[in-house]
Scaffold this active site. Structure first.
Site: not given
Ligand code: AMP
Ligand code: ZN
Length: 117
Positions: A7, A96, A102, A107, A109, A111
């Site tokens: 966010c 994930n 994992g 929030h 997302h 990948h």
């Molecule tokens: P996950 O919740 O395991 O699916 O992955 C969270 C992903 O967010 C990881 O691959 C992190 O490297 C990535 N991540 C965390 N903080 C940031 C950030 N500030 N900017 C870009 N990616 C981020």
């Molecule tokens: Zn959020």
């Protein structure tokens, strides 16, 4: 949502390498890439995880998935098909969910990971 890192990226309170943005979605490079191409597609609206998606979010999820091939192509890892039917390129699209899945950032997302030989 307070204290949600994604966010804060949406609100431009913390920086990110933004690849795409519209009213509903944002895509930016993962800060810790696991492959030459690794970006995240998020809804601007805070949804904690795939398990928190409501029926009214169906269109939003469809847009997230529709964006993945477009941005993968721009990043040079789109799926291509030769005239003889042979396929090249491509990418992983991964969501994930929860501790066992994992998930670290709560929030939603997706990948998009590609570019590996
Ligand atoms: P996950 O919740 O395991 O699916 O992955 C969270 C992903 O967010 C990881 O691959 C992190 O490297 C990535 N991540 C965390 N903080 C940031 C950030 N500030 N900017 C870009 N990616 C981020
Ligand atoms: Zn959020």
């Amino acid at each position: 949502m307070d204290n949600c890192i994604f966010c804060k990226i949406v609100a431009k309170q913390i920086p990110a390498t933004v690849l795409y943005e519209d009213d509903e979605l944002m895509a930016f490079n993962d800060i810790n890439p696991v492959a030459p191409v690794h970006f995240l597609i998020i809804p601007k609206k805070h949804i904690a995880s795939l398990s928190h998606v409501a029926a009214e979010d169906a269109m939003l999820l469809g847009k997230m998935m529709g964006l993945a091939p477009k941005l993968a192509e721009q990043a040079g890892c789109g799926l291509t098909e030769d005239a003889d039917g042979s396929r090249h390129g491509g990418y992983k699209t991964q969501i994930n969910t929860g501790p066992a899945g994992g998930q670290i950032v709560y929030h939603l997302h997706a990948h998009v990971i590609g570019g590996k030989k």
